[in-house]
Design a protein around this motif. Structure first.
Motif, mmCIF file in Angstrom:
data_model
loop_
_atom_site.group_PDB
_atom_site.id
_atom_site.type_symbol
_atom_site.label_atom_id
_atom_site.label_comp_id
_atom_site.label_asym_id
_atom_site.label_seq_id
_atom_site.Cartn_x
_atom_site.Cartn_y
_atom_site.Cartn_z
ATOM 1 N N PRO A 111 0.845 -1.197 0.000
ATOM 2 C CA PRO A 111 0.000 0.000 0.000
ATOM 3 C C PRO A 111 0.883 1.250 0.000
ATOM 4 O O PRO A 111 1.856 1.323 0.746
ATOM 5 N N ALA A 112 0.553 2.217 -0.838
ATOM 6 C CA ALA A 112 1.406 3.404 -0.980
ATOM 7 C C ALA A 112 0.559 4.663 -1.150
ATOM 8 O O ALA A 112 0.740 5.433 -2.095
ATOM 9 N N GLU A 113 -0.383 4.850 -0.213
ATOM 10 C CA GLU A 113 -1.128 6.103 -0.176
ATOM 11 C C GLU A 113 -0.144 7.253 0.061
ATOM 12 O O GLU A 113 0.961 7.049 0.568
ATOM 13 N N SER A 114 -0.550 8.461 -0.267
ATOM 14 C CA SER A 114 0.324 9.609 -0.095
ATOM 15 C C SER A 114 0.777 9.747 1.355
ATOM 16 O O SER A 114 -0.046 9.810 2.277
ATOM 17 N N GLY A 115 2.092 9.708 1.573
ATOM 18 C CA GLY A 115 2.658 9.837 2.911
ATOM 19 C C GLY A 115 2.765 8.540 3.683
ATOM 20 O O GLY A 115 3.369 8.514 4.767
ATOM 21 N N GLN A 116 2.212 7.449 3.171
ATOM 22 C CA GLN A 116 2.199 6.170 3.896
ATOM 23 C C GLN A 116 3.561 5.481 3.805
ATOM 24 O O GLN A 116 4.125 5.321 2.727
ATOM 25 N N LEU A 117 4.088 5.055 4.960
ATOM 26 C CA LEU A 117 5.367 4.352 4.988
ATOM 27 C C LEU A 117 5.176 2.875 4.657
ATOM 28 O O LEU A 117 4.157 2.263 4.995
ATOM 29 N N GLY A 118 6.180 2.307 3.999
ATOM 30 C CA GLY A 118 6.149 0.893 3.679
ATOM 31 C C GLY A 118 7.552 0.340 3.561
ATOM 32 O O GLY A 118 8.541 1.082 3.635
ATOM 33 N N LEU A 119 7.643 -0.976 3.378
ATOM 34 C CA LEU A 119 8.925 -1.677 3.316
ATOM 35 C C LEU A 119 8.996 -2.522 2.054
ATOM 36 O O LEU A 119 8.084 -3.303 1.773
ATOM 37 N N ILE A 120 10.079 -2.373 1.295
ATOM 38 C CA ILE A 120 10.296 -3.171 0.088
ATOM 39 C C ILE A 120 11.652 -3.861 0.232
ATOM 40 O O ILE A 120 12.702 -3.230 0.045
ATOM 41 N N PRO A 121 11.664 -5.139 0.592
ATOM 42 C CA PRO A 121 12.940 -5.845 0.787
ATOM 43 C C PRO A 121 13.541 -6.311 -0.528
ATOM 44 O O PRO A 121 12.857 -6.383 -1.555
ATOM 45 N N GLY A 122 14.836 -6.644 -0.482
ATOM 46 C CA GLY A 122 15.515 -7.210 -1.638
ATOM 47 C C GLY A 122 15.562 -8.722 -1.520
ATOM 48 O O GLY A 122 14.557 -9.411 -1.642
ATOM 49 N N SER A 123 16.748 -9.266 -1.238
ATOM 50 C CA SER A 123 16.902 -10.708 -1.028
ATOM 51 C C SER A 123 17.752 -10.908 0.224
ATOM 52 O O SER A 123 18.093 -9.954 0.923
ATOM 53 N N MET A 124 18.132 -12.144 0.492
ATOM 54 C CA MET A 124 18.913 -12.443 1.696
ATOM 55 C C MET A 124 20.265 -11.723 1.725
ATOM 56 O O MET A 124 20.870 -11.599 2.797
ATOM 57 N N ALA A 125 20.740 -11.257 0.589
ATOM 58 C CA ALA A 125 22.036 -10.579 0.570
ATOM 59 C C ALA A 125 21.986 -9.206 -0.081
ATOM 60 O O ALA A 125 23.018 -8.564 -0.241
ATOM 61 N N ASP A 126 20.785 -8.768 -0.448
ATOM 62 C CA ASP A 126 20.632 -7.471 -1.100
ATOM 63 C C ASP A 126 19.820 -6.536 -0.208
ATOM 64 O O ASP A 126 19.034 -6.991 0.621
ATOM 65 N N PRO A 127 19.976 -5.233 -0.380
ATOM 66 C CA PRO A 127 19.319 -4.289 0.525
ATOM 67 C C PRO A 127 17.809 -4.238 0.362
ATOM 68 O O PRO A 127 17.256 -4.648 -0.667
ATOM 69 N N GLY A 128 17.167 -3.721 1.406
ATOM 70 C CA GLY A 128 15.748 -3.410 1.362
ATOM 71 C C GLY A 128 15.590 -1.917 1.593
ATOM 72 O O GLY A 128 16.549 -1.228 1.970
ATOM 73 N N PHE A 129 14.371 -1.402 1.384
ATOM 74 C CA PHE A 129 14.169 0.036 1.466
ATOM 75 C C PHE A 129 12.911 0.391 2.247
ATOM 76 O O PHE A 129 11.869 -0.272 2.103
ATOM 77 N N VAL A 130 13.033 1.427 3.068
ATOM 78 C CA VAL A 130 11.864 2.064 3.664
ATOM 79 C C VAL A 130 11.408 3.109 2.658
ATOM 80 O O VAL A 130 12.220 3.914 2.180
ATOM 81 N N VAL A 131 10.123 3.081 2.300
ATOM 82 C CA VAL A 131 9.611 4.006 1.293
ATOM 83 C C VAL A 131 8.398 4.767 1.826
ATOM 84 O O VAL A 131 7.732 4.328 2.767
ATOM 85 N N ARG A 132 8.138 5.896 1.199
ATOM 86 C CA ARG A 132 6.940 6.681 1.524
ATOM 87 C C ARG A 132 6.108 6.808 0.254
ATOM 88 O O ARG A 132 6.603 7.242 -0.796
ATOM 89 N N GLY A 133 4.841 6.410 0.338
ATOM 90 C CA GLY A 133 3.965 6.412 -0.822
ATOM 91 C C GLY A 133 3.668 7.793 -1.362
ATOM 92 O O GLY A 133 3.668 8.787 -0.630
ATOM 93 N N ARG A 134 3.398 7.827 -2.671
ATOM 94 C CA ARG A 134 3.064 9.083 -3.340
ATOM 95 C C ARG A 134 1.592 9.133 -3.766
ATOM 96 O O ARG A 134 1.141 10.092 -4.375
ATOM 97 N N GLY A 135 0.835 8.055 -3.438
ATOM 98 C CA GLY A 135 -0.596 8.041 -3.736
ATOM 99 C C GLY A 135 -0.925 8.108 -5.215
ATOM 100 O O GLY A 135 -1.885 8.756 -5.622
ATOM 101 N N HIS A 136 -0.153 7.404 -6.042
ATOM 102 C CA HIS A 136 -0.348 7.446 -7.488
ATOM 103 C C HIS A 136 -1.702 6.802 -7.841
ATOM 104 O O HIS A 136 -1.945 5.625 -7.566
ATOM 105 N N VAL A 137 -2.570 7.584 -8.470
ATOM 106 C CA VAL A 137 -3.946 7.142 -8.721
ATOM 107 C C VAL A 137 -4.002 5.935 -9.647
ATOM 108 O O VAL A 137 -4.717 4.964 -9.383
#
Length: 467
Positions: free
Chosen positions: A356-382
């Motif tokens: 879920p990526a509503e405008s301002g909403q925080l979320g988590l997108i991981p990579g793999s066991m050896a690759d990075p993951g990211f904390v993201v903030r949604g932009r509410g793309h319609v």
């Protein structure tokens, strides 16, 4: 009047009891049986005319709902062509996933959709597929691991404050992974989700309660994990100053409880639509204004809360073991359906492997066991239905990964990145996944990156062949 006479009129299920109750009231008012039967036939022929009130109102409501359900069953033909939908990272998406999304967008209940850059083939809706429907929920549009989700905890410690050996010990002692696993009863934590009255509302939920209670605070197999690593904040965010922190990231779901809920209601949906095009068989749906749809919605949301509870207990155990409080946390589900307003109308938005990526909403997108993951903030793309990817996404299926990847090369990849692995099968190797950096780059209009998580010590269930 008796139930047998009511049944002969063609009433079924709940309507039989409601018709009998109304007939008894009319009988007490002095009407003859033949007159009552005539009234019941009239209600049966046009229930909408009796919805406003009166002795037959409840029966009319039930008959109207049954008619709607029957119309839904009959209207199961697919549209000749899919509705248009947005695609992000088309160059990263395999043709099979696009073909599955096309079928989903031909459903008579489909209203809008989107495909994320981590998309790959799944059952029914592709992993990475987002589908909006009207007054209907698709169990396989949510997936088998209902409520599968992410959680991040940031600790008031430097990343190197916990050595590799200690991190390994903590993960081995305080986490459990694998099908059917559970903590010993004396070790088990409690959680408020186990005390909800919802468990008593359906026979299925009552039956599954003991399994859910025994597995609380644990994780499944496959791509579920718990890992210590470094969270890098380049600017003040999450209520924290810029810098590097020790953090815990986990990926877990609703265990055997959610899987059995999914299986039960998928079976119901398929039986409701016996004539559905074979290409869409796993996309069979339940009307939300029917008893079956209401029951699934209740069970699905309970499974979602249960999945989040598993994360909470995992993180609480490890924070206690470290003797620290959590500075900040982020969590999100990515296998669930939500009620969401789209163009002024309430829709059911299925996110099967989508964040879920509503405008301002925080979320988590991981990579793999050896690759990075990211904390993201949604932009509410319609056009994306306020969604983003849920991870890197597979580029090799489990069997293909086991057959093609070489353990020596996978181990070298882990060593090069300084990752220590506990468990983990070759079917979950980093090379089985798309490059997370590519996936993130394809969705810059959907989310903004807030922080980067670099894994250091990772625990997973053992796979078909350990690395």
């Amino acid at each position: 009047m008796n139930g047998k006479q009511i049944t002969k009129l063609g009433f079924e299920r709940k309507a039989i009891g409601l018709a009998l109750s109304a007939a008894t009231i009319r009988e007490r008012a002095g009407l003859e049986r033949s007159a009552i039967l005539s009234e019941l036939r009239a209600v049966q022929a046009d229930p909408a005319a009796y919805l406003a009130g009166g002795v037959y109102a409840e029966l009319a409501v039930e008959l109207n709902a049954q008619n709607t359900l029957n119309e839904s069953r009959m209207g199961a033909a697919l549209s000749p062509s899919p509705l248009p939908y947005g695609v992000w990272g088309a160059d990263l998406i395999e043709p099979g996933a696009s073909a599955q999304m096309d079928v989903a967008m031909r459903l008579p209940i489909a209203r809008a959709g989107a495909l994320m850059p981590d998309a790959h083939v799944g059952y029914g809706l592709p992993i990475g597929g987002v589908l909006a429907t009207e007054n209907a929920v698709i169990p396989y549009g949510v997936g088998v691991d209902i409520g599968c989700s992410m959680r991040l905890s940031v600790f008031p410690m430097r990343p190197d404050a916990v050595k590799v050996e200690e991190a390994q010990s903590l993960l081995l002692k305080h986490t459990r992974f694998g099908a059917g696993v559970a903590f010993e009863k004396r070790e088990r934590d409690d959680h408020e989700v186990l005390h909800e009255s919802t468990w008593q509302d359906q026979p299925l939920l009552r039956h599954l309660f003991d399994k859910a209670a025994s597995q609380i605070g644990t994780s499944g197999s496959g791509n579920h994990f718990a890992e210590f690593g470094t969270l890098t904040l380049t600017s003040a965010d999450l209520g924290l100053e810029a810098g590097e922190y020790l953090a815990l990231l986990s990926h877990s779901g609703s265990r055997g409880f959610g899987a059995q809920v999914a299986g039960h209601f998928t079976g119901l949906a398929e039986r409701l639509h016996p004539n559905l095009d074979p290409a869409a068989r796993k996309l069979a749906w339940l009307p939300l204004d029917a008893e079956e749809g209401e029951a699934y919605w209740q069970a699905m949301n309970l499974a979602g809360r249960y999945a989040l509870a598993n994360h909470e207990l995992i993180h609480a155990r490890l924070a206690r073991a470290l003797g620290v409080r959590v500075l900040a946390s982020v969590h999100n589900s990515h296998n669930l359906a939500w009620k969401q307003q789209i163009n002024g109308r309430e829709m059911i938005v299925h996110r099967k492997g989508a964040t879920p990526a509503e405008s301002g909403q925080l979320g988590l997108i991981p990579g793999s066991m050896a690759d990075p993951g990211f904390v993201v903030r949604g932009r509410g793309h319609v056009e994306a239905l306020s969604s983003a990817s849920h991870g890197a996404g597979r580029q090799l299926g489990r069997k293909a990964a086991a057959n093609k990847l070489v353990k020596k090369e996978v181990a070298a990849y882990l060593k090069e990145r300084g990752v220590t692995l506990i468990g983990g099968g070759i079917d979950e190797a980093p090379q089985a996944y798309k490059r997370i950096e590519d996936v993130i780059a394809r969705q810059s209009e959907l989310v903004d990156v807030v922080a980067k998580f670099t894994p250091r010590v990772v625990r997973m269930d053992s796979g078909s062949e350990d690395i």
